[in-house]
Design a protein around this motif. Structure first.
Motif, PDB file in Angstrom:
ATOM      1  N   ALA A  92       5.580   3.872  -0.773  1.00  0.00           N
ATOM      2  CA  ALA A  92       5.906   5.242  -0.392  1.00  0.00           C
ATOM      3  C   ALA A  92       4.733   6.205  -0.596  1.00  0.00           C
ATOM      4  O   ALA A  92       4.601   7.176   0.148  1.00  0.00           O
ATOM      5  CB  ALA A  92       7.128   5.733  -1.164  1.00  0.00           C
ATOM      6  N   ASN A  93       3.873   5.948  -1.576  1.00  0.00           N
ATOM      7  CA  ASN A  93       2.742   6.857  -1.796  1.00  0.00           C
ATOM      8  C   ASN A  93       1.710   6.785  -0.660  1.00  0.00           C
ATOM      9  O   ASN A  93       0.808   7.615  -0.597  1.00  0.00           O
ATOM     10  CB  ASN A  93       2.085   6.616  -3.161  1.00  0.00           C
ATOM     11  N   TRP A  94       1.831   5.824   0.258  1.00  0.00           N
ATOM     12  CA  TRP A  94       0.956   5.739   1.425  1.00  0.00           C
ATOM     13  C   TRP A  94       1.582   6.388   2.658  1.00  0.00           C
ATOM     14  O   TRP A  94       1.002   6.378   3.739  1.00  0.00           O
ATOM     15  CB  TRP A  94       0.606   4.289   1.744  1.00  0.00           C
ATOM     16  N   LYS A 100       6.778  14.021  14.028  1.00  0.00           N
ATOM     17  CA  LYS A 100       6.828  13.253  15.269  1.00  0.00           C
ATOM     18  C   LYS A 100       8.077  12.388  15.324  1.00  0.00           C
ATOM     19  O   LYS A 100       8.466  11.922  16.372  1.00  0.00           O
ATOM     20  CB  LYS A 100       5.571  12.412  15.425  1.00  0.00           C
ATOM     21  N   GLY A 101       8.700  12.129  14.158  1.00  0.00           N
ATOM     22  CA  GLY A 101       9.982  11.446  14.148  1.00  0.00           C
ATOM     23  C   GLY A 101       9.980   9.969  13.830  1.00  0.00           C
ATOM     24  O   GLY A 101      11.013   9.320  13.902  1.00  0.00           O
ATOM     25  N   TRP A 102       8.827   9.401  13.473  1.00  0.00           N
ATOM     26  CA  TRP A 102       8.771   8.014  13.040  1.00  0.00           C
ATOM     27  C   TRP A 102       8.239   7.970  11.614  1.00  0.00           C
ATOM     28  O   TRP A 102       7.774   8.970  11.074  1.00  0.00           O
ATOM     29  CB  TRP A 102       7.867   7.183  13.959  1.00  0.00           C
ATOM     30  N   VAL A 103       8.256   6.795  11.014  1.00  0.00           N
ATOM     31  CA  VAL A 103       7.782   6.604   9.648  1.00  0.00           C
ATOM     32  C   VAL A 103       6.306   6.197   9.722  1.00  0.00           C
ATOM     33  O   VAL A 103       5.984   5.156  10.297  1.00  0.00           O
ATOM     34  CB  VAL A 103       8.614   5.506   8.936  1.00  0.00           C
ATOM     35  N   PHE A 104       5.420   7.011   9.162  1.00  0.00           N
ATOM     36  CA  PHE A 104       3.978   6.765   9.225  1.00  0.00           C
ATOM     37  C   PHE A 104       3.418   6.386   7.862  1.00  0.00           C
ATOM     38  O   PHE A 104       3.808   6.965   6.852  1.00  0.00           O
ATOM     39  CB  PHE A 104       3.242   8.018   9.708  1.00  0.00           C
ATOM     40  N   PHE A 105       2.480   5.440   7.872  1.00  0.00           N
ATOM     41  CA  PHE A 105       1.791   5.027   6.654  1.00  0.00           C
ATOM     42  C   PHE A 105       0.298   4.936   6.916  1.00  0.00           C
ATOM     43  O   PHE A 105      -0.125   4.570   8.009  1.00  0.00           O
ATOM     44  CB  PHE A 105       2.281   3.652   6.185  1.00  0.00           C
ATOM     45  N   GLU A 106      -0.491   5.240   5.879  1.00  0.00           N
ATOM     46  CA  GLU A 106      -1.940   5.114   5.985  1.00  0.00           C
ATOM     47  C   GLU A 106      -2.353   3.649   6.083  1.00  0.00           C
ATOM     48  O   GLU A 106      -3.303   3.319   6.785  1.00  0.00           O
ATOM     49  CB  GLU A 106      -2.616   5.764   4.779  1.00  0.00           C
ATOM     50  N   HIS A 107      -1.676   2.780   5.352  1.00  0.00           N
ATOM     51  CA  HIS A 107      -1.966   1.348   5.418  1.00  0.00           C
ATOM     52  C   HIS A 107      -0.786   0.575   4.860  1.00  0.00           C
ATOM     53  O   HIS A 107       0.156   1.152   4.324  1.00  0.00           O
ATOM     54  CB  HIS A 107      -3.273   0.984   4.702  1.00  0.00           C
ATOM     55  N   HIS A 161      -0.163   3.583  10.733  1.00  0.00           N
ATOM     56  CA  HIS A 161       0.913   2.653  11.052  1.00  0.00           C
ATOM     57  C   HIS A 161       2.142   3.501  11.388  1.00  0.00           C
ATOM     58  O   HIS A 161       2.632   4.243  10.543  1.00  0.00           O
ATOM     59  CB  HIS A 161       1.232   1.764   9.847  1.00  0.00           C
ATOM     60  N   CYS A 162       2.614   3.426  12.610  1.00  0.00           N
ATOM     61  CA  CYS A 162       3.778   4.180  13.093  1.00  0.00           C
ATOM     62  C   CYS A 162       4.945   3.199  13.170  1.00  0.00           C
ATOM     63  O   CYS A 162       5.003   2.364  14.070  1.00  0.00           O
ATOM     64  CB  CYS A 162       3.465   4.781  14.456  1.00  0.00           C
ATOM     65  N   MET A 163       5.862   3.281  12.207  1.00  0.00           N
ATOM     66  CA  MET A 163       6.910   2.276  12.063  1.00  0.00           C
ATOM     67  C   MET A 163       8.264   2.770  12.542  1.00  0.00           C
ATOM     68  O   MET A 163       8.585   3.956  12.449  1.00  0.00           O
ATOM     69  CB  MET A 163       7.036   1.870  10.588  1.00  0.00           C
ATOM     70  N   ASN A 164       9.063   1.835  13.024  1.00  0.00           N
ATOM     71  CA  ASN A 164      10.464   2.093  13.333  1.00  0.00           C
ATOM     72  C   ASN A 164      11.234   2.071  12.020  1.00  0.00           C
ATOM     73  O   ASN A 164      11.230   1.051  11.315  1.00  0.00           O
ATOM     74  CB  ASN A 164      11.028   0.984  14.234  1.00  0.00           C
TER      75      ASN A 164
END
Length: 175
Positions: A92-94, A100-107, A161-164
């Protein structure tokens, strides 16, 4: 579990058949390849354990519409796991919360994801019938091969990373 091979998707063409497949509620067919995932299930086993939406995203490679998952804006501490096999994928810290409405992560967590090539995604505003439609980097769970999202240039400064959210299961950190 059965010994059925799970495959990764190849790049989609801009034909009418590919466009119909992208917009159809049923899962897209995936061409055979030789990659053996650690977790292998038959199509019937996947359908029995996943809802229709989960199946269409994880196994069919579809993309959820923006802001349809409650995970997109959450900021609690914890870990995001693959809904298909429970492999920890993201901390979660990433996470980067964007409107935009999706779950984004740096890595991702090391050795958690694989990538492949995917066609344009209409939920991202891309036209799959356009001559200049671009391919995207698709993100899969490395253990079960489930489609979980894409690696995108989200702003001119960030590739994320743009996740569903549908493909993920959040586990809150213990207090």
């Amino acid at each position: 579990m059965t010994d059925t091979k799970i495959t990764r998707r190849a790049m989609l063409g801009s034909s009418a058949a590919a466009a119909a497949t992208l917009s159809a509620p049923a899962a897209k067919a995936r061409p055979a390849d030789t990659f053996d995932y650690e977790i292998q299930r038959s199509d019937d086993e996947w359908r029995a354990m996943l809802s229709e939406d989960e199946y269409n995203i994880l196994r069919g490679g579809q993309t959820e519409w923006p802001k349809t998952s409650p995970l997109w804006e959450g900021t609690r501490d914890g870990t995001y796991h693959c809904r298909g096999c429970d492999l920890p994928l993201f901390e979660a810290n990433w996470k980067v919360v964007l409107d935009k409405g999706w779950v984004f992560f740096e890595h991702s967590i090391d050795n958690a994801v694989l990538t492949g090539i995917d066609g344009p995604v209409r939920q991202y505003g891309q036209n799959e019938m356009a001559v200049d439609a671009i391919a995207l980097v698709e993100i899969h769970c490395r253990r079960c091969g489930s489609h979980i999202g894409h690696y995108l240039e989200v702003t001119r400064q960030q590739n994320l990373h743009c996740m569903n959210g549908t493909a993920l299961e959040f586990r809150a950190a213990e207090a």
